[in-house]
Design an enzyme around this catalytic site. Structure first.
Site, PDB file in Angstrom:
ATOM      1  N   HIS A   1       4.846   8.434   7.262  1.00  0.00           N
ATOM      2  CA  HIS A   1       4.952   7.278   6.372  1.00  0.00           C
ATOM      3  C   HIS A   1       5.443   7.641   4.971  1.00  0.00           C
ATOM      4  O   HIS A   1       5.704   6.767   4.149  1.00  0.00           O
ATOM      5  CB  HIS A   1       3.578   6.588   6.292  1.00  0.00           C
ATOM      6  CG  HIS A   1       3.611   5.213   5.717  1.00  0.00           C
ATOM      7  ND1 HIS A   1       3.048   4.907   4.487  1.00  0.00           N
ATOM      8  CD2 HIS A   1       4.123   4.064   6.191  1.00  0.00           C
ATOM      9  CE1 HIS A   1       3.216   3.619   4.241  1.00  0.00           C
ATOM     10  NE2 HIS A   1       3.872   3.086   5.245  1.00  0.00           N
TER      11      HIS A   1
ATOM     12  N   ARG B   1      11.967   8.106  10.380  1.00  0.00           N
ATOM     13  CA  ARG B   1      10.990   7.851  11.437  1.00  0.00           C
ATOM     14  C   ARG B   1      11.372   6.663  12.311  1.00  0.00           C
ATOM     15  O   ARG B   1      11.287   6.697  13.529  1.00  0.00           O
ATOM     16  CB  ARG B   1       9.610   7.573  10.829  1.00  0.00           C
ATOM     17  CG  ARG B   1       8.516   7.384  11.873  1.00  0.00           C
ATOM     18  CD  ARG B   1       7.350   6.588  11.315  1.00  0.00           C
ATOM     19  NE  ARG B   1       7.643   5.168  11.233  1.00  0.00           N
ATOM     20  CZ  ARG B   1       7.133   4.334  10.326  1.00  0.00           C
ATOM     21  NH1 ARG B   1       6.347   4.801   9.392  1.00  0.00           N
ATOM     22  NH2 ARG B   1       7.442   3.056  10.332  1.00  0.00           N
TER      23      ARG B   1
ATOM     24  N   TYR C   1      -2.011   7.654   9.046  1.00  0.00           N
ATOM     25  CA  TYR C   1      -0.662   7.740   8.484  1.00  0.00           C
ATOM     26  C   TYR C   1      -0.507   9.023   7.671  1.00  0.00           C
ATOM     27  O   TYR C   1      -1.406   9.415   6.932  1.00  0.00           O
ATOM     28  CB  TYR C   1      -0.382   6.557   7.546  1.00  0.00           C
ATOM     29  CG  TYR C   1      -0.258   5.208   8.207  1.00  0.00           C
ATOM     30  CD1 TYR C   1      -0.627   4.989   9.532  1.00  0.00           C
ATOM     31  CD2 TYR C   1       0.229   4.124   7.492  1.00  0.00           C
ATOM     32  CE1 TYR C   1      -0.520   3.746  10.119  1.00  0.00           C
ATOM     33  CE2 TYR C   1       0.346   2.860   8.069  1.00  0.00           C
ATOM     34  CZ  TYR C   1      -0.032   2.679   9.385  1.00  0.00           C
ATOM     35  OH  TYR C   1       0.082   1.444   9.952  1.00  0.00           O
TER      36      TYR C   1
ATOM     37  N   HIS D   1       5.256  -3.689  -3.478  1.00  0.00           N
ATOM     38  CA  HIS D   1       5.000  -2.764  -2.380  1.00  0.00           C
ATOM     39  C   HIS D   1       4.545  -1.396  -2.895  1.00  0.00           C
ATOM     40  O   HIS D   1       4.152  -0.527  -2.123  1.00  0.00           O
ATOM     41  CB  HIS D   1       6.291  -2.627  -1.551  1.00  0.00           C
ATOM     42  CG  HIS D   1       6.142  -1.809  -0.311  1.00  0.00           C
ATOM     43  ND1 HIS D   1       6.778  -0.589  -0.128  1.00  0.00           N
ATOM     44  CD2 HIS D   1       5.433  -2.026   0.827  1.00  0.00           C
ATOM     45  CE1 HIS D   1       6.461  -0.107   1.047  1.00  0.00           C
ATOM     46  NE2 HIS D   1       5.654  -0.941   1.660  1.00  0.00           N
TER      47      HIS D   1
ATOM     48  N   ASN E   1       3.743  -2.894  18.742  1.00  0.00           N
ATOM     49  CA  ASN E   1       5.023  -2.901  18.034  1.00  0.00           C
ATOM     50  C   ASN E   1       5.947  -3.995  18.562  1.00  0.00           C
ATOM     51  O   ASN E   1       6.599  -4.715  17.799  1.00  0.00           O
ATOM     52  CB  ASN E   1       5.729  -1.547  18.195  1.00  0.00           C
ATOM     53  CG  ASN E   1       5.117  -0.441  17.360  1.00  0.00           C
ATOM     54  OD1 ASN E   1       4.270  -0.693  16.511  1.00  0.00           O
ATOM     55  ND2 ASN E   1       5.540   0.772  17.598  1.00  0.00           N
TER      56      ASN E   1
ATOM     57  N   ARG F   1      -2.115  -3.883   1.064  1.00  0.00           N
ATOM     58  CA  ARG F   1      -2.930  -4.269   2.222  1.00  0.00           C
ATOM     59  C   ARG F   1      -4.366  -3.862   1.920  1.00  0.00           C
ATOM     60  O   ARG F   1      -4.690  -2.676   1.861  1.00  0.00           O
ATOM     61  CB  ARG F   1      -2.445  -3.584   3.504  1.00  0.00           C
ATOM     62  CG  ARG F   1      -1.020  -3.975   3.898  1.00  0.00           C
ATOM     63  CD  ARG F   1      -0.672  -3.506   5.298  1.00  0.00           C
ATOM     64  NE  ARG F   1       0.738  -3.688   5.590  1.00  0.00           N
ATOM     65  CZ  ARG F   1       1.282  -4.830   5.999  1.00  0.00           C
ATOM     66  NH1 ARG F   1       0.517  -5.889   6.166  1.00  0.00           N
ATOM     67  NH2 ARG F   1       2.581  -4.909   6.246  1.00  0.00           N
TER      68      ARG F   1
END
Length: 683
Positions: free
Chosen positions: A587, A559, A463, A430, A47, A370
């Site tokens: 998520h 989150r 996730y 997205h 991260n 992705r």
């Protein structure tokens, strides 16, 4: 603690650090299993690398803005960078402490020993010499630098590990790469598999042979992070995908954002490497002996001790989808909801596979944000093309760090005959959507999939996401129009049910929040409950402050970072935020409005961030099915009442755990949700 000023927003980049602190808390938590603690160290490190490459690099760009303009815009990149580095240094010290004083001793107690080169015994030394000769030597590159030669240059690749070598001859420095990519980070000794060493230590032990004319005084590990921005200019000519593909090499050549170095490095040597790399003092970050702890994702347990790891979570069989032989019929009967990782991604794969093999299916349309390197899903899409079906794939060419793989897959689909559409300048797609068109009784029937997570079977195991299968014409009709927008056939989708960014999402949320404000003022129960990854949009935050002051109860699950400052008298006293960080990465996005007793709920891919509302194609679906509505509410309730892994987000940014009240039952929400779904789908 961030000082409260007249500014009513927390800076996102500072608050993000307190999200990453929650990751660090998981590594520090002795209630977590040992290899899970190690995993959280890896996540923390990974991260932080991305943070420096993306967020800190943007602050560096702000420094280039003319001072008078920065003043007008209230941009203070130097001050902010110093605040960031101060907090990062504190967290790095905590990181080093948990690794050296807790993880290493705990591994040793379990019979797993990570051995440094100065502790190699004679057998290990022989092993290392042979291993170095057979596997490492060919991948090692060394260089001697004359520090007095102003023409000498040094280039370090992004995020790669190097040794900086100090010699007795202070006019020279040595540099050597640590070939992790070629050799792996960890090496397991043949004699006693429970004994492990870093590839770093194998290189360290053999370095002297590469500098025979020098006497080595010190060896220090370093790592440079470089800017991840691509600096793509939006031009009228050319395909955006091609421009991104051609510019990917800039990732390795971007300007430096941080040099992480061994804190034992002498100050004189720090000054020399800083000068060689043309860095400022602010770019220097002291660390431990080792860097790139994200490599701990690859550390294997040589003992295979089940007590050191989570037991595998057996996927719950969906009551209807698991036994269905005709998914189109099952979905046409009723909307179906799945939850990852509690359920298997196979339901998505099976849905697409059935569509591929069904002669009545004519069109398949999907947006890929992705793309996995290879998967059942991509295999099915290729098979659909071979079977002559009309396939449209929208490939997001600007998904950070996945651009190259996405474009490669786009080209594969194009080659097989798919209609592949790449990103538009200044906007990302997205949304996680798929639509299947099927000929039934002379009519075209559409079946849709709307989710919160990517079409990726690997991340679906890590996730927490939700996905809806639906044949509801109110939704499929609007989703069909959105695909027409992506294909350039329509300018806007003209939606009444779906929330689609950048067309309607912001305005609908504003209307819903204002509705709660008006209800509160009229004495009607008013409440907003929302779960998201991040909260940053200033217009939405100001409206939430206004709602709080009007008496609306606002309960948020965030989150990651939040720019909203909760619990401040006269500003946000009716806003309470918690954050859950546990075994899986939260998520999902769910939004629930009291609406005068006639509750409205939406779920989908958008956070309350400006980019999700204004600069991305996002889809959130209303929940019309009563059973699914209740299921979402039950899941939300379990998360809102988590008293094991939930932390309070407040003005102090202290990440205090939610405390359990006397007599209150323990609720670790991720496990509670698993048990809830298991009971629901087995009875």
């Amino acid at each position: 603690m961030q000082e409260l000023t007249e500014d009513r927003f927390q800076h996102r980049d500072l608050n993000w650090l307190f999200f990453n602190e929650r990751v660090l808390q998981e590594a520090e938590d002795k209630n977590n299993l040992l290899f899970e603690r190690i995993k959280f160290l890896a996540i923390f490190s990974s991260n932080l690398d991305e943070y420096f490459r993306v967020r800190v690099s943007q602050l560096r760009q702000m420094k280039r803005v003319e001072k008078s303009i920065r003043k007008k815009l209230d941009l203070k990149p130097n001050k902010l960078t110093k605040q960031i580095l101060k907090e990062v240094e504190i967290q790095q010290r905590r990181f080093g402490k948990v690794y050296t004083q807790e993880i290493i001793p705990e591994l040793a107690k379990k019979g797993i020993h990570i051995i440094e080169s100065h502790n190699f015994n004679s057998e290990q030394k022989n092993f290392v010499k042979n291993y170095f000769k057979e596997h490492v030597k060919a991948n090692l590159e060394t260089k001697i630098i004359n520090v007095n030669n102003e023409e000498e240059s040094l280039f370090l690749e992004n995020a790669k590990l190097y040794f900086l070598i100090a010699f007795e001859d202070e006019n020279c420095l040595g540099i050597a790469n640590i070939p992790v990519k070629e050799c792996g980070r960890f090496v397991y000794f043949n004699l006693g598999k429970n004994k492990i060493t870093y590839i770093d230590e194998i290189v360290r032990s053999e370095l002297a042979s590469f500098f025979p004319e020098q006497t080595i005084k010190g060896i220090y590990e370093i790592k440079l992070n470089r800017d991840a921005e691509l600096y793509i200019e939006d031009k009228y000519e050319g395909v955006l995908a091609e421009k991104i593909y051609d510019s990917l090499k800039q990732r390795t050549n971007g300007q430096p954002t941080r040099l992480l170095y061994d804190s034992d490095m002498p100050k004189a040597l720090q000054k020399q490497i800083r000068k060689l790399l043309n860095l400022g003092k602010i770019d220097m970050m002291p660390g431990g002996k080792y860097h790139n702890f994200k490599d701990f994702f690859s550390l294997k347990d040589p003992t295979d001790n089940p007590d050191l790891h989570h037991k595998p979570l057996v996927p719950i069989e969906h009551k209807e989808l698991a036994k269905s032989t005709n998914l189109f019929k099952t979905i046409a009967e009723k909307d179906r909801l799945v939850h990852f990782p509690y359920m298997s991604f196979k339901y998505v794969e099976n849905f697409l596979d059935q569509a591929v093999k069904d002669d009545q299916v004519t069109h398949i349309k999907i947006s890929l944000y992705r793309v996995a390197d290879s998967s059942q899903l991509t295999t099915s899409l290729l098979e659909a093309l071979e079977r002559g079906k009309d396939v449209t794939v929208f490939v997001e060419a600007k998904a950070r760090f996945d651009e190259e793989n996405n474009i490669i897959w786009g080209r594969k689909f194009e080659k097989k005959g798919a209609n592949v559409i790449y990103s538009y300048p200044k906007i990302k797609v997205h949304s996680k959507i798929m639509m299947i068109s099927r000929s039934e009784n002379g009519k075209t029937c559409n079946y849709a999939y709307i989710g919160t997570g990517n079409f990726n079977s690997k991340t679906s195991k890590q996730y927490c996401d939700h996905a809806l299968f639906t044949a509801d014409q109110r939704l499929t009709k609007e989703l069909s129009r959105l695909f027409m927008v992506l294909e350039g056939e329509l300018i806007a989708p003209r939606e009444k049910h779906l929330l689609i960014s950048p067309f309607s999402t912001r305005q609908v949320f504003i209307t819903l929040i204002y509705n709660e404000i008006e209800n509160a003022r009229m004495g009607i129960k008013a409440k907003i409950t929302a779960k998201m990854n991040s909260l940053e949009d200033h217009e939405i935050i100001d409206l939430l402050y206004k709602a709080s002051n009007a008496g609306v109860e606002i309960r948020l699950l965030v989150r990651g970072f939040t720019s909203l400052i909760p619990g401040v008298e006269g500003l946000s006293e009716n806003i309470y935020i918690t954050s859950i960080l546990d075994r899986f990465l939260e998520h999902g996005r769910i939004y629930l409005f009291e609406n005068g007793g006639d509750e409205k709920m939406f779920f989908g891919s958008a956070d309350w961030m400006s980019r999700n509302l204004d600069r991305r194609i996002e889809v959130l679906a209303p929940i019309y099915d009563e059973d699914i509505f209740k299921e979402f509410k039950d899941i939300l309730h379990l998360q809102l009442t988590d008293n094991v892994k939930a932390r309070i987000q407040d003005a102090s940014e202290s990440n205090q755990y939610v405390s359990r009240k006397p007599g209150e039952k323990e609720n670790r929400s991720q496990y509670s949700i698993y048990n809830y779904l298991k009971q629901k789908h087995t009875t």
